[in-house]
Design an enzyme around this catalytic site. Sequence first.
Site, PDB file in Angstrom:
ATOM      1  N   LYS A   1       0.816  -1.218   0.000  1.00  0.00           N
ATOM      2  CA  LYS A   1       0.000   0.000   0.000  1.00  0.00           C
ATOM      3  C   LYS A   1       0.851   1.272   0.000  1.00  0.00           C
ATOM      4  CE  LYS A   1      -4.408  -1.890   1.305  1.00  0.00           C
ATOM      5  NZ  LYS A   1      -5.424  -2.177   2.314  1.00  0.00           N
TER       6      LYS A   1
ATOM      7  N   ARG B   1      -3.763 -10.232   4.723  1.00  0.00           N
ATOM      8  CA  ARG B   1      -4.179 -10.192   3.311  1.00  0.00           C
ATOM      9  C   ARG B   1      -3.043  -9.596   2.478  1.00  0.00           C
ATOM     10  NH1 ARG B   1      -6.369  -6.755  -0.325  1.00  0.00           N
ATOM     11  NH2 ARG B   1      -7.979  -7.571  -1.699  1.00  0.00           N
TER      12      ARG B   1
HETATM   13  N1  PMM Z   1      -7.571  -3.739   0.789  1.00  0.00           N
HETATM   14  C1  PMM Z   1      -7.883  -3.726  -0.515  1.00  0.00           C
HETATM   15  C2  PMM Z   1      -8.998  -4.452  -1.004  1.00  0.00           C
HETATM   16  N2  PMM Z   1      -9.754  -5.186  -0.159  1.00  0.00           N
HETATM   17  N3  PMM Z   1     -10.202  -5.978   2.011  1.00  0.00           N
HETATM   18  C3  PMM Z   1      -9.915  -5.993   3.311  1.00  0.00           C
HETATM   19  N4  PMM Z   1     -10.673  -6.730   4.163  1.00  0.00           N
HETATM   20  N5  PMM Z   1      -8.866  -5.293   3.844  1.00  0.00           N
HETATM   21  C4  PMM Z   1      -8.048  -4.524   3.054  1.00  0.00           C
HETATM   22  O1  PMM Z   1      -7.123  -3.897   3.591  1.00  0.00           O
HETATM   23  C5  PMM Z   1      -8.330  -4.472   1.659  1.00  0.00           C
HETATM   24  C6  PMM Z   1      -9.435  -5.219   1.164  1.00  0.00           C
HETATM   25  C7  PMM Z   1      -7.057  -2.912  -1.468  1.00  0.00           C
HETATM   26  O2  PMM Z   1      -5.940  -3.623  -1.890  1.00  0.00           O
HETATM   27  P1  PMM Z   1      -5.842  -4.375  -3.321  1.00  0.00           P
HETATM   28  O3  PMM Z   1      -6.358  -3.395  -4.362  1.00  0.00           O
HETATM   29  O4  PMM Z   1      -4.422  -4.698  -3.493  1.00  0.00           O
HETATM   30  O5  PMM Z   1      -6.694  -5.598  -3.284  1.00  0.00           O
END
Ligand code: PMM
Length: 269
Positions: free
Chosen positions: A215, A249
Site C-alpha cells: 500500500k 491479506r
Molecule cells: N484492501 C484492498 C482491497 N480489499 N479488504 C480488506 N478486508 N482489507 C483490506 O485492507 C483491503 C481489502 C485494497 O488492496 P488491493 O487493491 O491490493 O486488493
Amino acid sequence: MSSRPAFEVMGIVNVTPDSFSDGGRYLDADAAIAHGLELAAQGAAIIDVGGESTRPGAEPVTETEELRRVVPVIEALRAALPDTRISVDTCKAAVARAALDAGAEIVNDVTALRGDPEMAALVAERGVTVCLMHMQGEPRTMQDDPHYDDVVGEVAQFLAERLAAAVAAGVAAERVILDPGIGFGKTVDHNLELLHRLDELVALGRPLLIGTSRKSFLGRLTGREVDDRLAGTIATNVIAFERGARIFRVHDVGSVHDALTVAAATVAA
Ligand code: PMM
C-alpha cells in the site's frame, strides 16, 4: 513449540483492470485461476477473489461485470483446492450470493455491510464468515482529506458498532472478522497509529485481519514503487502479528508466510 499462535495468510486475486498493484494482470479468468493456485501452493489458507477495485479514485463496476469476473474463478479454485477457503471481496449481495453458490465461504465486505441492504441477511442466512472493514468515506473520494480526532478510538467504535449490527441482523459473532481498513480514508500517520495501537482493536474480541500489502503508505515511508514494497509489507505484517492480528491479506504470499512462520516461532520460543 506446539503452542505457536496461529496465523492465516489470505492471498489476493484481483480480477480487475485497475487495482493499484496487480490491476490488469489477472483479468483473464485462466490467469486469475493459475495465480490463485500458485498462492495456495505458497501457503495461503484463504484466497480472496475480487472483481471491483477499491483503490482511491476507482469507479464502480456493474453487477453483471463483477459476476462475470469472479464466478468462474471461484468455481475453478473451489474444484481444485478442497482445503483452501475462498473469500469474495465484494460489497454487492448479488455477487456475494453467486460467489457463495460457486464455493466461496467468506464474504469480505469493505463497506462492513453498509453498501447493500441485502448483504447482512445473506450472510446471516448462509451462516458464512464475514470480514467487516473500516473505511472513512467511499473509495472515489476517501483519500481527499481524511480526518479523525482519535483514529484508533473511532475505528474501534465503528468496528464494535458494525459487529453489533451484524449480530442484530442474525450473523453469529463467532463468524465475524474485523479489519481496520489500512489505507481506506487514512493518512500515513493514521495507518501507523492503527498498527502501533492494534491491541485496542484486538480487545474487541474478534480475529483481526490486516491488509497493508504494497500500500501507498509503505511507498511514502520507503520511497519505493508499488512492485518494490515487499520489505515494508513484511515489516508491517510481522508487527501486526506480534500485536495480535491473525489474518494477513497479501499479494506476496510465500514471503509473508515465511516471515510469519519465523515470527510465530519466536513468540512461542
Ligand atoms: N484492501 C484492498 C482491497 N480489499 N479488504 C480488506 N478486508 N482489507 C483490506 O485492507 C483491503 C481489502 C485494497 O488492496 P488491493 O487493491 O491490493 O486488493
